[in-house]
Design an enzyme around this catalytic site. Sequence first.
Site, PDB file in Angstrom:
ATOM      1  N   SER A  35     -10.013  -0.347   7.137  1.00  0.00           N
ATOM      2  CA  SER A  35      -9.428  -0.244   5.790  1.00  0.00           C
ATOM      3  C   SER A  35      -8.728  -1.478   5.253  1.00  0.00           C
ATOM      4  O   SER A  35      -8.375  -1.503   4.076  1.00  0.00           O
ATOM      5  CB  SER A  35      -8.458   0.927   5.733  1.00  0.00           C
ATOM      6  OG  SER A  35      -9.187   2.105   5.546  1.00  0.00           O
ATOM      7  N   LYS A  93       0.863  -1.185   0.000  1.00  0.00           N
ATOM      8  CA  LYS A  93       0.000   0.000   0.000  1.00  0.00           C
ATOM      9  C   LYS A  93       0.898   1.233   0.000  1.00  0.00           C
ATOM     10  O   LYS A  93       1.929   1.252   0.698  1.00  0.00           O
ATOM     11  CB  LYS A  93      -0.889  -0.033   1.251  1.00  0.00           C
ATOM     12  CG  LYS A  93      -1.900   1.104   1.354  1.00  0.00           C
ATOM     13  CD  LYS A  93      -2.819   0.934   2.561  1.00  0.00           C
ATOM     14  CE  LYS A  93      -3.845   2.047   2.681  1.00  0.00           C
ATOM     15  NZ  LYS A  93      -4.758   1.863   3.834  1.00  0.00           N
ATOM     16  N   SER A 125      -9.820   1.998   2.925  1.00  0.00           N
ATOM     17  CA  SER A 125      -8.916   2.755   2.086  1.00  0.00           C
ATOM     18  C   SER A 125      -7.906   1.886   1.333  1.00  0.00           C
ATOM     19  O   SER A 125      -7.324   2.351   0.361  1.00  0.00           O
ATOM     20  CB  SER A 125      -8.157   3.781   2.924  1.00  0.00           C
ATOM     21  OG  SER A 125      -7.289   3.129   3.851  1.00  0.00           O
TER      22      SER A 125
HETATM   23  N1  GLN Z   1     -13.226   4.459   6.454  1.00  0.00           N
HETATM   24  C1  GLN Z   1     -12.624   4.893   7.684  1.00  0.00           C
HETATM   25  C2  GLN Z   1     -12.199   6.327   7.554  1.00  0.00           C
HETATM   26  O1  GLN Z   1     -12.453   6.902   6.558  1.00  0.00           O
HETATM   27  C3  GLN Z   1     -11.463   4.020   8.049  1.00  0.00           C
HETATM   28  C4  GLN Z   1     -10.284   4.228   7.204  1.00  0.00           C
HETATM   29  C5  GLN Z   1      -9.105   3.387   7.603  1.00  0.00           C
HETATM   30  O2  GLN Z   1      -9.265   2.341   8.246  1.00  0.00           O
HETATM   31  N2  GLN Z   1      -7.924   3.849   7.240  1.00  0.00           N
HETATM   32  O3  GLN Z   1     -11.591   6.896   8.414  1.00  0.00           O
END
Ligand code: GLN
Length: 484
Positions: A175, A76, A151
């Site tokens: 995410s 990532k 994400s």
């Molecule tokens: N969707 C959540 C957010 O927008 C979690 C994102 C994540 O786990 N990095 O913060």
Amino acid sequence: MHDKTLKQLADALAARQISSVELTGLYLDRIKRFDPQLNSFITVTESQALAQAAAADAARAAGKAVALTGVPIAHKDIFCTQGVKTSCASKMLDNFIAPYNATVVEKMNAAGLVMLGKTNMDEFAMGSSNESSFYGPVKNPWNTAFVPGGSSGGSAAAVAARLAPAATGTDTGGSIRQPASLCGITGLKPTYGRVSRWGMIAFASSLDQGGPMAQTAEDAALLLNVMAGFDPKDSTSTHIDVPDYTATLNDSIEGLRIGLPKEFFGEGLDADVEQCVRDAIREYEKLGAKVVEISLPNTHLSIPAYYVVAPAEASSNLSRFDGVRFGYRCNDPENLEALYKRSRGEGFGEEVKRRILIGTYALSAGYYDAYYLKAQKVRRLIKNDFDAAFANVDVIMGPTAPHAGFKLGEKAANPVALYLSDIYTIAVNMAGLPGLSLPAGQSNGLPVGLQIIGKHFAEARLLNVAHRFQQATDWHLQIPAAFA
Ligand code: GLN
């Protein structure tokens, strides 16, 4: 070869059925051929990958190969990679070449894995649909009109389409698990502190955790063996010993007590998703597990509390991007103040700015007690719910996300609708627990994930419980037709 799991590829390399250079070339070709449809990579490190692969082959020839020597992987684009652009999918870091490797990357390199490239993601890991990336959205390989989740959507899509046998991800509120669910792969968010955060660009430091995204629980176990462990550079990493996560994969789950939180099966849960999850639980009962109804009464507070804590920490972490020390700098600023304002104004995307504003507000002198302190107290209540539940059950199961993939653009204009995508995952981060998502069915041709939550440092148990399911079912082996 691309339909093989990480474990099968490692075995093929060990048996000299294929070289790492050949295998790496095969995945690089797939990326070239298929990624224009998916946009799952921000950077492909072709020449570096081939050099790493040649070194892996040489190590094997010299009798120095270990378990995953020569196996390709994608990272990532939140993990710093020395000499390679590390953008966090933001214009702010579009020109940033990391001067060092994240500990996770360093460990993977030392274990002989070959980096294919850096995967697309939501900007600074803020999002659940991969639509906030500066490099454009990632498409779901099961249907390219749909989002892959976020994400870590680039990692999930790349693994689902077999453009990489496995990838790394990070999970602050879901995410790893939510995109794993939407793309039909296996993703593990380890216990907070299990995997070093050093060199992983910080979003919300008390919640962020890196972990593996792979085809199977066995593959995730092999990767966690490499990723986990104490790191003197990360003061929140733990000294607890790292077991061999593959050693207990086949342990019996006879008598396993599965807690089903009633709050995970209420309003807002898609009927098809519920059906898939209930079918999976029935499969576990066939394997000898017992189901216990439990309650996590503060579940409804997890999203509101998270959207105070996470933005507060993000606003502090992202203050380092000032147009001076890292990344983007605006053209011809009139003065120092303008340099800061314009660099940040031009370099950050909309969702990131929204979080910085919310977080700065929640931390401001007049509102700290009302918002930040209160959210921290709620966080403790959420943890207490899990502690009480784990007094009577071994694992907790439920849906990973309330829905299968949704259409690109469908929720883009409504941040709150998007935030609800993590309704079942966020509490796990708030409590610092490990959580895993594995493919457990499909709804209209799109994958559905089952979430398994464990006690602190129970990763081996989660992987064992997931592996037993994958021995009895074949959802994890499905490859989207267009990429088969
Ligand atoms: N969707 C959540 C957010 O927008 C979690 C994102 C994540 O786990 N990095 O913060």
